[in-house]
Design an enzyme around this catalytic site. Structure first.
Site, PDB file in Angstrom:
ATOM      1  N   SER A  77       2.884 -86.963 -21.132  1.00 33.15           N
ATOM      2  CA  SER A  77       4.346 -86.869 -21.150  1.00 33.15           C
ATOM      3  C   SER A  77       4.792 -85.540 -21.762  1.00 33.15           C
ATOM      4  O   SER A  77       4.382 -84.494 -21.287  1.00 33.15           O
ATOM      5  CB  SER A  77       4.905 -88.079 -21.908  1.00 33.15           C
ATOM      6  OG  SER A  77       6.259 -88.225 -21.654  1.00 33.15           O
TER       7      SER A  77
ATOM      8  N   ASP B 150       6.409 -94.236 -11.572  1.00 37.08           N
ATOM      9  CA  ASP B 150       6.679 -93.940 -12.987  1.00 37.08           C
ATOM     10  C   ASP B 150       8.186 -93.755 -13.114  1.00 37.08           C
ATOM     11  O   ASP B 150       8.770 -92.853 -12.515  1.00 37.08           O
ATOM     12  CB  ASP B 150       5.927 -92.653 -13.367  1.00 37.08           C
ATOM     13  CG  ASP B 150       6.134 -92.261 -14.828  1.00 37.08           C
ATOM     14  OD1 ASP B 150       7.091 -92.753 -15.457  1.00 37.08           O
ATOM     15  OD2 ASP B 150       5.336 -91.454 -15.342  1.00 37.08           O
TER      16      ASP B 150
ATOM     17  N   HIS C 284       4.567 -95.400 -17.143  1.00 40.96           N
ATOM     18  CA  HIS C 284       4.511 -94.052 -17.687  1.00 40.96           C
ATOM     19  C   HIS C 284       3.289 -93.836 -18.585  1.00 40.96           C
ATOM     20  O   HIS C 284       3.035 -92.738 -19.041  1.00 40.96           O
ATOM     21  CB  HIS C 284       5.803 -93.776 -18.458  1.00 40.96           C
ATOM     22  CG  HIS C 284       5.944 -92.363 -18.932  1.00 40.96           C
ATOM     23  ND1 HIS C 284       5.905 -91.284 -18.079  1.00 40.96           N
ATOM     24  CD2 HIS C 284       6.111 -91.858 -20.174  1.00 40.96           C
ATOM     25  CE1 HIS C 284       6.059 -90.166 -18.779  1.00 40.96           C
ATOM     26  NE2 HIS C 284       6.173 -90.485 -20.054  1.00 40.96           N
TER      27      HIS C 284
END
Lengths: 120, 269, 422
Positions: free
Chosen positions: B95, B219, B247
């Site tokens: 991320s 996602d 995610h």
């Protein structure tokens, strides 16, 4: 955290305040607050029994001093009973051992008290 | 305070093996990797750490100045690499940490054997001017901050008993409580802003080390188009789409995620 | 909220009548599990591990204004959330649920078909199969409109309180600064160091110290402790500090200085709320012949100073009989005089140090005088700066065990350069 337990009782010699637990910043006001309600006559003796005290900080010392002021204002005497070693050390450092008569037990303090009539 | 202590750096796995450094994203700490680590330990030296402000990092090292942009976090990554002196590492950034890897590799390529960008997004906010779709608007990010706040009151009360009272999984103890319950709300807000309001689209082209973009098949916060965008902008990079959904593929599909990382890291050496 | 209300309006249910009770009970039994699920007073849904909604109850569909067919198999739980809530779900909720199999009481907002928002509290558990593998996620959703309004207000109040607390801390820090000398003056031929440890940022402590020049090349120094904390203690600290300086100019004899302070405080505070302080006051006189100083210390009920000699020996410097200052009309002040030769260090401290709770000794146990004496003996021979630095480190090791402010002031006479090199 142990709190402070306060018990008062009356003897012919005068009131006895029994304190157990922590006499500190948090609990000191409670003890000071009960002083005006004590039946303490001229010539009597206020005894503070400290046998159950585990902590006594500078706020605790102010309680003893407030009690002394209260007794003096009532023209009465004051004595400490059963002072634990740790408290005794603090009282010694601040020089109050000259100010407070101290006895091994509350009973001994009562026994040492002489009624006013004994003093002509 | 040493860099190791500041970032609660943990080194595990095979001594002398190729080095894989796992960087967690916003909202969690190095525990995010707990299912992947055992799968990598056989062959790799695995480096884990907490970003300052997260997990068991040294909270006193946090400052608004340093951690109000990805630069501060990037510095930390480079400092950890320097301190450990394990040679070039394969940096796996999940991320927001994917972009820390991009910035760090652009600044100091010699420190990196390669980058794995896991569920990356160079910019979460839509940019109508260029037609870029990150998936969110600035107002959405404000809503996230509200969600953080709404759970700020209940967080410790609601989460701690759940976490602490999990007799079947005692290993989820103190660390999780620290990560999820004791995140300072002010730090979380600042990190949320850094995560979701940074725009690193221009930085992608600066990457010169081998790069794998690993995205999930669906996602909600880093959609497939964004993964494709990242791959298209990083010269010579490769894109894999994992079967994993959500995610956090390292939790949802640890085997698949570990395999993707291992294949890439092995090839790089 | 009782959904099972129809069909029994004709029933005779007089109190105490057996058949009527049976009828009511029978009606309850007819409240099928199916109906309980569909019309429960909370939302229910089950999702696959990828979030796809597999089952959802009527209550939740009604809240959202969605038709079942638009949702089941087509949307994920995350799709029902506001965008901000989705971010929160993906970065916090989902990972935590994966890691521990359960998450409860998380505040999120749902987005209804008409665009309105519904604040809810969400609890999810992972259902696992016989082999421990996760199968699906069960989620309950509670309407939290009222609660959220209340929490928003609570949060606002909490923020406000935090802001005010910050402000108070700032004020306290500023006030504390004004009670201490900004920097210690330098005394020719003497090394000086001091440290003030603030135990709580919320309340101003009552410790104080100072070192200042008097006439004829002499110097006054003091260190003391006002009982209590907070505004009243700060007022007394301020009064004590300025009175001590003025009294020392008027008559520098240490016992006289403390007697005068006693008179001032005794007039000011008495009765049911007596306030006192304990103080050590010292008068430093340089002894030019021997590169040292003579110091006369007067103590008003204060813990004794520690003297660490050049040969490394150390001991308390007792001033027995000194009484606390401010409550007894004619408090007894005790004095003592010592020489400080090159290499000697004198340490004054307040009892925040010796009253500190120490982790090693367990709850309720204080550091104590004996431990302090041992600590200082291990330092000797030393210097003022080194002693204060060591005490500072010691306080750090106590951490939160130091529950009262602590002040330390040390002075030492430097050794001649020739000796220092040995």
């Amino acid at each position: 955290m142990t709190e402070l337990t306060v018990r008062t009782r009356t003897t012919p010699a005068g009131p006895v305040i029994e304190l157990a637990g922590e006499l500190d910043h948090a609990s000191a006001p409670d003890v000071r607050a009960l002083l005006p309600g004590l039946a303490l006559g001229a010539g009597q003796q206020l005894v503070i029994d400290l046998s159950g005290i585990t902590v006594c900080d500078s706020s605790g010392i102010t309680v003893l001093l407030a009690a002394r002021n209260h007794a003096l204002a009532a023209r009465a005497g004051i004595a400490l009973a059963a002072v634990p070693a740790r408290v005794s050390r603090i009282i010694h450092i601040v020089g109050l051992d000259r100010v407070f008569p101290t006895y091994a037990t509350a009973r001994a303090a009562e026994a040492a008290w002489a009624p006013p009539s004994a003093h002509p | 305070m040493t860099v190791r202590g500041r970032n609660h750096v943990t080194v595990t796995g095979r001594d002398g093996g190729p080095v894989v450094m796992l960087a967690h994203g916003f909202g969690c700490d190095q525990n995010m990797w707990r299912l992947v680590v055992p799968l990598l330990e056989q062959d790799f030296t695995v480096v884990l750490f907490d970003h300052v402000g997260a997990g068991r990092s040294d909270l006193s090292a946090w400052s608004r100045e340093r951690y109000s942009s990805l630069e501060g976090y990037t510095e930390d990554v480079l400092e950890i690499c320097h301190e450990l002196a394990l040679g070039p590492v394969t940096f796996v950034g999940h991320s927001v940490s994917a972009m820390m890897g991009v910035l760090a590799a652009a600044r100091k390529p010699e420190a990196f054997a390669g980058l794995v960008l896991l569920a990356p997004s160079p910019c979460f906010v839509d940019d109508p001017a260029t037609g870029y779709r990150g998936g969110f608007s600035a107002e959405d990010i404000d809503e996230l901050l509200e969600s953080l706040d709404a759970n700020y009151l209940g967080w410790s009360g609601a989460m701690a008993p759940v976490i602490m009272g999990n007799p079947e999984r005692p290993e989820l103890g103190e660390e999780l409580t620290n990560s999820f319950c004791r995140t300072d709300p002010d730090i979380a807000r600042v990190f949320a802003r850094v995560t979701f309001l940074s725009d690193n689209r221009e930085d992608l082209a600066e990457v010169t080390v081998p790069t794998l973009v690993a995205q999930c098949s669906s996602d909600a916060i880093a959609p497939p188009e964004v993964g494709a965008f990242v791959q298209a902008r990083i010269p010579g990079s490769r894109l894999v789409t994992l079967n994993a959904t959500g995610h956090c593929p390292q939790l949802a599909a640890p085997e698949e995620t570990a395999a993707a990382i291992a294949d890439f890291a092995r090839a790089g050496h | 909220m009782c959904p099972a209300d129809g069909g029994d309006s004709g029933g005779d249910r007089a109190p105490g009548k057996q058949p009527g009770d049976d009828a009511a009970f029978a009606a309850l039994l007819e409240d099928s599990a199916e109906d309980l699920y569909e019309h429960a007073p909370c939302g229910y849904l089950s999702t696959l591990l990828d979030g796809t909604i597999a089952k959802i109850n009527t209550t939740l569909l009604d809240w959202l204004g969605h038709a079942r067919g638009d949702v089941v198999g087509r949307r994920t739980f995350s799709d029902l959330l506001t965008a901000g809530g989705r971010l929160y779900h993906e970065t916090h909720f989902a990972p935590l649920l994966r890691m521990q199999g359960e998450v409860s009481g998380i505040a999120l907002e749902l987005k209804a078909a008409d665009g309105s928002r519904l604040p809810v509290l969400v609890t999810s558990t992972v259902k696992t199969g016989g082999d421990g593998q996760p199968l699906l996620i069960r989620t309950t959703v509670f309407d939290a409109r009222d609660r959220r309004a209340y929490e928003t207000e609570l949060l606002r109040a909490r923020r406000e309180a935090e802001r005010e607390r910050e402000e108070l801390k700032r004020l306290n820090a500023t006030l504390q600064q004004t009670l201490l000398p900004p920097a210690l003056v330098s005394v020719p031929g003497l090394n000086v160091a001091a440290h003030y440890h603030i135990a709580s940022a919320d309340k101003v402590g009552g410790d104080f110290y100072d070192l200042f020049p008097l006439t004829d090349g002499t110097w006054g120094l003091f260190l003391g402790d006002v009982c209590g904390k907070g505004a009243t203690a700060a007022a007394i600290t301020s009064l004590a500090r300025y009175t001590l300086r003025a009294a020392a100019v008027y008559d520098p004899d240490p016992a006289a200085v403390l007697s005068n302070l006693n008179t001032v405080l005794n007039h000011e505070y008495n009765g049911t709320d007596p306030r006192f302080c304990t103080v050590v006051f010292g008068l430093l006189t340089p002894d030019a012949d021997r590169d040292g100083f003579r110091i006369t210390l007067a103590s008003g009920g204060h813990p004794p100073a520690l003297l660490i000699r050049a040969d490394g020996s150390a001991d308390f410097l007792p001033t027995p009989g000194g009484q606390l200052i401010g409550v007894l009309p004619d408090a007894h002040i005790a004095t003592t005089t010592v020489r400080l030769d090159p290499g000697d260090t004198l340490l004054l401290h307040t009892d925040g140090l010796t009253e500190a709770h120490t982790a090693q000794l367990g709850d309720g146990d204080r550091y104590g005088d004996e431990a302090l004496l041992d600590f200082v003996r291990a330092l000797g021979p030393t210097t003022a700066a080194h002693t204060v630095a060591a005490v500072r480190d010691l306080l750090d090791t106590f951490g939160t065990g130091v529950d009262d402010d602590t002040a330390v002031l040390a002075i030492s006479v430097p050794r001649p350069p020739s000796e220092e090199q040995q």
